[in-house]
Design a protein around this motif. Structure first.
Motif, PDB file in Angstrom:
ATOM      1  N   TRP A   1       0.012  -3.668  -5.873  1.00  0.00           N
ATOM      2  CA  TRP A   1       0.122  -2.139  -5.172  1.00  0.00           C
ATOM      3  C   TRP A   1      -1.211  -1.461  -5.269  1.00  0.00           C
ATOM      4  CZ3 TRP A   1       5.141   0.619  -3.927  1.00  0.00           C
ATOM      5  CH2 TRP A   1       6.092  -0.139  -3.964  1.00  0.00           C
ATOM      6  N   TYR A   2      -1.517  -1.079  -4.072  1.00  0.00           N
ATOM      7  CA  TYR A   2      -2.892   0.045  -4.198  1.00  0.00           C
ATOM      8  C   TYR A   2      -2.267   1.378  -3.520  1.00  0.00           C
ATOM      9  CZ  TYR A   2      -5.394  -4.450  -4.446  1.00  0.00           C
ATOM     10  OH  TYR A   2      -5.846  -5.497  -4.993  1.00  0.00           O
ATOM     11  N   VAL A   3      -2.750   2.343  -4.530  1.00  0.00           N
ATOM     12  CA  VAL A   3      -1.899   3.414  -4.396  1.00  0.00           C
ATOM     13  C   VAL A   3      -2.845   4.599  -4.298  1.00  0.00           C
ATOM     14  CG1 VAL A   3      -0.145   4.874  -5.634  1.00  0.00           C
ATOM     15  CG2 VAL A   3      -0.189   2.473  -6.104  1.00  0.00           C
TER      16      VAL A   3
ATOM     17  N   ASN B   1      -2.265  -0.221  -8.791  1.00  0.00           N
ATOM     18  CA  ASN B   1      -3.744  -0.352  -8.766  1.00  0.00           C
ATOM     19  C   ASN B   1      -3.939   1.257  -8.415  1.00  0.00           C
ATOM     20  OD1 ASN B   1      -4.769  -3.036  -9.404  1.00  0.00           O
ATOM     21  ND2 ASN B   1      -2.854  -3.436  -8.190  1.00  0.00           N
ATOM     22  N   MET B   2      -4.697   1.836  -9.332  1.00  0.00           N
ATOM     23  CA  MET B   2      -5.088   3.159  -9.117  1.00  0.00           C
ATOM     24  C   MET B   2      -6.443   3.216  -9.944  1.00  0.00           C
ATOM     25  SD  MET B   2      -3.798   7.126  -9.134  1.00  0.00           S
ATOM     26  CE  MET B   2      -2.427   6.885  -7.684  1.00  0.00           C
TER      27      MET B   2
ATOM     28  N   ASN C   1       0.365  14.755 -13.831  1.00  0.00           N
ATOM     29  CA  ASN C   1      -0.549  14.696 -14.391  1.00  0.00           C
ATOM     30  C   ASN C   1      -1.251  13.499 -13.787  1.00  0.00           C
ATOM     31  OD1 ASN C   1      -2.938  13.352 -16.062  1.00  0.00           O
ATOM     32  ND2 ASN C   1      -1.380  13.340 -17.896  1.00  0.00           N
ATOM     33  N   VAL C   2      -2.200  13.607 -12.793  1.00  0.00           N
ATOM     34  CA  VAL C   2      -3.109  12.562 -12.060  1.00  0.00           C
ATOM     35  C   VAL C   2      -3.375  11.480 -12.873  1.00  0.00           C
ATOM     36  CG1 VAL C   2      -4.964  12.116 -10.227  1.00  0.00           C
ATOM     37  CG2 VAL C   2      -3.251  13.920 -10.099  1.00  0.00           C
ATOM     38  N   GLN C   3      -3.994  11.959 -14.007  1.00  0.00           N
ATOM     39  CA  GLN C   3      -4.702  10.872 -14.845  1.00  0.00           C
ATOM     40  C   GLN C   3      -3.695   9.888 -15.349  1.00  0.00           C
ATOM     41  OE1 GLN C   3      -8.358  10.471 -15.343  1.00  0.00           O
ATOM     42  NE2 GLN C   3      -7.575   8.548 -16.494  1.00  0.00           N
ATOM     43  N   ALA C   4      -2.359  10.226 -15.469  1.00  0.00           N
ATOM     44  CA  ALA C   4      -1.466   9.333 -15.968  1.00  0.00           C
ATOM     45  C   ALA C   4      -1.083   8.135 -15.074  1.00  0.00           C
ATOM     46  CB  ALA C   4      -0.070  10.018 -16.046  1.00  0.00           C
ATOM     47  N   GLN C   5      -1.182   8.546 -13.678  1.00  0.00           N
ATOM     48  CA  GLN C   5      -1.021   7.742 -12.596  1.00  0.00           C
ATOM     49  C   GLN C   5      -2.516   6.572 -12.462  1.00  0.00           C
ATOM     50  OE1 GLN C   5       0.631   8.383  -8.793  1.00  0.00           O
ATOM     51  NE2 GLN C   5       1.302  10.380  -9.520  1.00  0.00           N
ATOM     52  N   ILE C   6      -3.611   7.130 -12.876  1.00  0.00           N
ATOM     53  CA  ILE C   6      -4.760   6.235 -12.851  1.00  0.00           C
ATOM     54  C   ILE C   6      -4.527   5.361 -14.318  1.00  0.00           C
ATOM     55  CG2 ILE C   6      -7.169   6.297 -13.177  1.00  0.00           C
ATOM     56  CD1 ILE C   6      -7.519   9.027 -11.915  1.00  0.00           C
TER      57      ILE C   6
ATOM     58  N   LEU D   1       0.891  -1.228  -0.102  1.00  0.00           N
ATOM     59  CA  LEU D   1      -0.078  -0.041  -0.049  1.00  0.00           C
ATOM     60  C   LEU D   1       0.934   1.161  -0.074  1.00  0.00           C
ATOM     61  CD1 LEU D   1      -2.853   1.310   0.256  1.00  0.00           C
ATOM     62  CD2 LEU D   1      -2.474   1.159   2.968  1.00  0.00           C
ATOM     63  N   SER D   2       0.608   2.209  -0.849  1.00  0.00           N
ATOM     64  CA  SER D   2       1.120   3.608  -0.914  1.00  0.00           C
ATOM     65  C   SER D   2       0.505   4.772  -0.458  1.00  0.00           C
ATOM     66  CB  SER D   2       1.855   3.656  -2.218  1.00  0.00           C
ATOM     67  OG  SER D   2       2.332   5.093  -2.498  1.00  0.00           O
ATOM     68  N   VAL D   3       0.648   5.352   0.326  1.00  0.00           N
ATOM     69  CA  VAL D   3      -0.183   6.402   0.765  1.00  0.00           C
ATOM     70  C   VAL D   3      -0.144   7.690   0.203  1.00  0.00           C
ATOM     71  CG1 VAL D   3      -0.714   5.349   3.137  1.00  0.00           C
ATOM     72  CG2 VAL D   3       1.415   6.932   2.645  1.00  0.00           C
TER      73      VAL D   3
END
Length: 334
Positions: free
Chosen positions: A121-123, A148-149, A133-138, A85-87
């Motif tokens: 990994w749940y992120v 996993n995001m 770019n948040v969408q890139a991480q999604i 898990l990443s916070v």
């Protein structure tokens, strides 16, 4: 004589089977060629559900990132952990630009290379992720088998060995930080996020009447409380005002977060929810105490979480060039 031989063989098979059952995940992996090390102080428990928590990590392997990554791999083997898990604050200083950004290689893929870390990994998202770019991480969820995001906030329910479940809700805390809205050029698309809709979703998920849910865990980047450098920060106090009562109302067992670059466990008097802050995945800053502090350390490292029946065990693990050491063990009984 034949009957005696059969008896000896039967006893031998039973002893052999028992020995095999008592082999820990780490002992098994070492027998098959794994080259990693054990972490004294972390003990695998039969039928346990385990995961590893890291935060504030993405610094192209510098600071303590490689040390923490190495020992996370060892801990994941020792516990046979189900996921990582990443916070948040996954990439410094300004997130990523796209799914092809080299940061994915230099700060993630080439750093977390232990074979055991090739599991889910749940992120969550941190404030530095909002600078890119948040969408890139999604979207990277569709590129990587382990990242996993699925959205800026999401839920995941895990089956435990005793037929019960752990409900995990990953929230996006960034839009709730009012000071960020004063700088929309720095925190991209922050003003476009619907905090009312997210809060309604969170309450709806927490209010689910499912008797099989034994443990409720909420994950976010920003802390409710801190004894560290943001102890008196207005953002921290406002965030506490927005969520502490809500978590208590729905009996959230653990709020897991980062943002502060240290390791803290806090449960103020009169509160139901315990906060676990694991933000020392690379850089380390001065920690400290406040009312309700159970543990605090200015050390690089991570935390491990283990659930067995009605007990949650959390290990705070230091990781530096010398190796790993358990700094503290915290138990919660339901």
């Amino acid at each position: 004589m034949k009957q005696l031989l059969i008896t000896f063989l039967t006893v031998g098979i039973c002893i052999s089977s028992l020995a095999q059952e008592q082999v820990t995940p780490f002992e098994y992996e070492k027998q098959t060629g794994y080259s990693g090390k054990n972490i004294p102080g972390i003990t695998y428990q039969e039928d346990s559900f385990n995961f590893v928590v890291v935060g504030d990590f993405g610094r192209v392997g510098d600071y303590y990132q490689r040390d923490v990554a190495r020992e996370m791999g060892h801990a994941t083997v020792v516990l046979d952990a189900d996921f990582i898990l990443s916070v948040g604050d996954n990439f410094y200083p300004d997130g990523v630009q796209s799914t092809q950004d080299y940061h994915w290689i230099s700060s993630f893929e080439e750093i977390y290379k232990d074979p055991s870390l090739y599991r889910p990994w749940y992120v969550a998202l941190g404030n530095h992720d909002y600078r890119g770019n948040v969408q890139a991480q999604i979207d990277y969820t569709e590129v990587s088998r382990r990242w996993n995001m699925p959205d800026r906030y999401y839920s995941k329910t895990f089956e435990l060995e005793n037929g019960k479940k752990m409900q995990m809700l990953v929230i996006d805390t960034n839009p709730f930080i009012k000071s960020y809205h004063k700088n929309p050029e720095k925190y991209l698309q922050i003003a476009e996020q619907d905090t009312a809709a997210q809060r309604q979703w969170l309450e709806r998920e927490l209010a689910k009447n499912d008797p099989s849910i034994a443990w409720k865990v909420v994950v976010g980047h920003h802390p409710l409380y801190s004894g560290g450098v943001r102890k008196e920060n207005a953002d921290t106090k406002l965030f506490e005002q927005q969520f502490a009562d809500l978590f208590d109302k729905y009996k959230v067992d653990a709020y897991i977060c980062g943002h502060e670059h240290d390791l803290q466990i806090i449960k103020p008097a009169g509160r139901y929810t315990t906060q676990y802050l694991s933000g020392a995945g690379s850089e380390v800053r001065q920690s400290g105490e406040r009312e309700g502090t159970i543990f605090a350390a200015t050390e690089p490292g991570f935390m491990t979480f283990s659930i067995v029946n009605n007990k949650l065990t959390v290990h705070v693990v230091k990781a530096d060039p010398k190796g790993a050491a358990v700094l503290y063990k915290h138990n919660t009984d339901k």
